[in-house]
Design an enzyme around this catalytic site. Structure first.
Site, short mmCIF file in Angstrom:
data_model
loop_
_atom_site.label_atom_id
_atom_site.label_comp_id
_atom_site.label_asym_id
_atom_site.label_seq_id
_atom_site.Cartn_x
_atom_site.Cartn_y
_atom_site.Cartn_z
N LYS A 181 -6.66 10.57 0.84
CA LYS A 181 -6.40 8.23 1.08
C LYS A 181 -7.25 8.50 0.15
O LYS A 181 -8.68 8.50 -0.05
CB LYS A 181 -7.18 7.66 2.22
CG LYS A 181 -5.68 8.24 3.33
CD LYS A 181 -6.47 7.44 4.24
CE LYS A 181 -5.31 7.96 5.82
NZ LYS A 181 -5.66 6.65 7.24
N ASP A 194 -18.13 2.46 13.87
CA ASP A 194 -17.25 2.64 12.92
C ASP A 194 -16.48 1.56 13.03
O ASP A 194 -15.56 0.57 13.38
CB ASP A 194 -16.41 4.00 13.96
CG ASP A 194 -14.69 5.11 13.63
OD1 ASP A 194 -14.91 4.31 11.94
OD2 ASP A 194 -14.38 5.32 13.14
N SER A 222 -13.84 -0.24 9.84
CA SER A 222 -12.74 -0.04 8.83
C SER A 222 -12.89 -1.31 7.38
O SER A 222 -13.30 -2.40 8.44
CB SER A 222 -11.49 -0.50 8.83
OG SER A 222 -9.99 -0.35 7.92
N GLU A 233 0.50 -1.01 0.17
CA GLU A 233 -0.30 -0.05 0.06
C GLU A 233 1.28 0.70 -0.37
O GLU A 233 1.88 0.89 0.64
CB GLU A 233 -1.31 0.32 1.13
CG GLU A 233 -0.38 0.05 2.36
CD GLU A 233 -0.97 0.68 3.67
OE1 GLU A 233 -1.52 1.91 3.27
OE2 GLU A 233 -1.17 -0.25 4.70
N ASP A 242 -11.05 -2.17 5.46
CA ASP A 242 -10.05 -3.09 5.57
C ASP A 242 -10.23 -4.55 6.15
O ASP A 242 -10.36 -5.27 5.42
CB ASP A 242 -8.76 -2.60 6.42
CG ASP A 242 -8.35 -1.48 6.32
OD1 ASP A 242 -8.25 -0.83 5.20
OD2 ASP A 242 -7.41 -1.09 7.52
N LYS A 284 -3.67 -2.17 14.88
CA LYS A 284 -3.80 -0.60 15.00
C LYS A 284 -3.78 -1.25 16.87
O LYS A 284 -4.84 -1.74 16.57
CB LYS A 284 -4.25 -0.02 14.42
CG LYS A 284 -4.22 0.83 13.36
CD LYS A 284 -2.52 1.12 12.65
CE LYS A 284 -2.42 1.07 11.21
NZ LYS A 284 -3.23 1.20 10.57
N VAL A 290 -5.69 -0.22 3.09
CA VAL A 290 -5.04 -1.66 3.30
C VAL A 290 -6.18 -2.75 1.94
O VAL A 290 -6.35 -3.01 0.90
CB VAL A 290 -5.47 -1.88 4.03
CG1 VAL A 290 -6.00 -3.39 3.94
CG2 VAL A 290 -3.61 -2.16 4.99
#
Length: 303
Positions: free
Chosen positions: A85, A138, A140, A25, A142, A159, A106
């Site tokens: 992004k 919320d 992601s 990425e 990903d 993370k 990602v």
């Protein structure tokens, strides 16, 4: 599925010849990932790690409204300055609106890798379920991308500021095999263990390849988690204190969604006296190394 991606000459040749390729990425190599000059150093370290282990690196990005898989040196310079992004949902918008430079997350990279015929992708850490998601929703993108593209994503876990138990639960629900590379615990980026056991330990890259081959669902990917090298780990007690303060600050400032990650990472850098930067470089390079080994094993067993 097609994104009309532009393949660099070396990536196109490697794919045509059935040689190993590792997608990378570009967000981590931009100003949104690491501050200059660490972002450029990370790019060179990751590319060289992939090359040293017999694979071809393929950095992904949007340039002049076109998805790119593999970049020239001049294109890499543009990515290093990137500040916009691109997640998977944004790929069509970036093309339709002709974005100048878009750095891929990602989710976008997994999608582009799949479209290009690349089965292995290396990153730093993935996104996941955010703390308080029961109120905000919320989560992601990903996770959805990993669940819907047959690509092996190699990372240092998720993370640390995320809700890691719920992230693992989401991956289980989505049917994604989560593997621990020669390790029994799910890593939390800067720390080798989150305290959560990894569902399945693997000690050999060929086993990782077989997990992808024997997947129960044709479009589901595999998550291979690799702990940060011991010598670069930041003590859990130190990182947790910084994370708590950073998350409290985001809440007070009303920072949400995609803005959370760069804000929190910036706070970590400042409050660990820069210790997070060498840690980031070490885990990114380590992940690229393992990804290249897996990619080579995947092509050799397919031959």
């Amino acid at each position: 599925m097609t994104h009309n991606a532009v393949l660099s000459d070396d990536v196109a040749q490697a794919l045509a010849e059935g040689r190993a390729v590792v997608a990378l990425e570009s967000t981590i190599f931009s100003n949104l990932g690491l501050p200059a000059p660490a972002n450029a150093e990370a790019l060179e370290l990751c590319k060289q790690a992939v090359l040293d282990h017999g694979a071809t690196p393929a950095v992904t990005a949007i340039l002049d409204g076109r998805p790119h898989v593999g970049l020239t040196p001049d294109e890499e310079k543009r990515v290093l300055q990137g500040t916009r992004k691109v997640a998977e949902r944004d790929l069509s918008v970036a093309q339709a609106q002709g974005w100048d430079v878009g750095v891929t997350t990602v989710s976008a990279t997994v999608s582009l890798a799949h479209a290009a015929g690349i089965s292995v992708f290396a990153t730093g850490g993935i996104g996941g379920v955010h703390r308080g998601s029961e109120l905000t929703g919320d989560i992601s993108a990903d996770l959805d991308a990993i669940a819907n593209h047959p690509v092996i994503t190699v990372c240092a876990g998720a993370k640390a500021f995320l809700d890691l138990p719920r992230t693992l639960e989401y991956l289980e629900t989505a049917g994604v095999p989560v593997l621990g590379w020669q390790h029994d615990w799910f890593p939390a980026f800067y720390t080798r263990s989150s305290g959560l056991p990894v569902p399945h330990r693997v000690d050999d890259e060929r086993v990782v390849c077989d997990v992808l081959r024997f997947r129960a669902r044709p479009d589901t990917g595999v998550l291979l988690t690799v702990p940060i090298p011991v010598e670069h780990e930041i003590p859990e007690s130190r990182i947790n204190a910084v994370l708590t303060a950073a998350l409290d600050s985001t809440s007070r400032a009303g920072i949400t969604g995609p803005a959370v990650t760069p804000y929190v990472l910036g706070r970590i850098e400042r409050e660990t006296d820069g210790q997070s930067i060498p840690a980031n470089l070490a885990l990114a390079r380590n992940n690229a190394t393992i990804a290249a080994r897996v990619a080579v094993a995947l092509t050799s067993t397919a031959a």
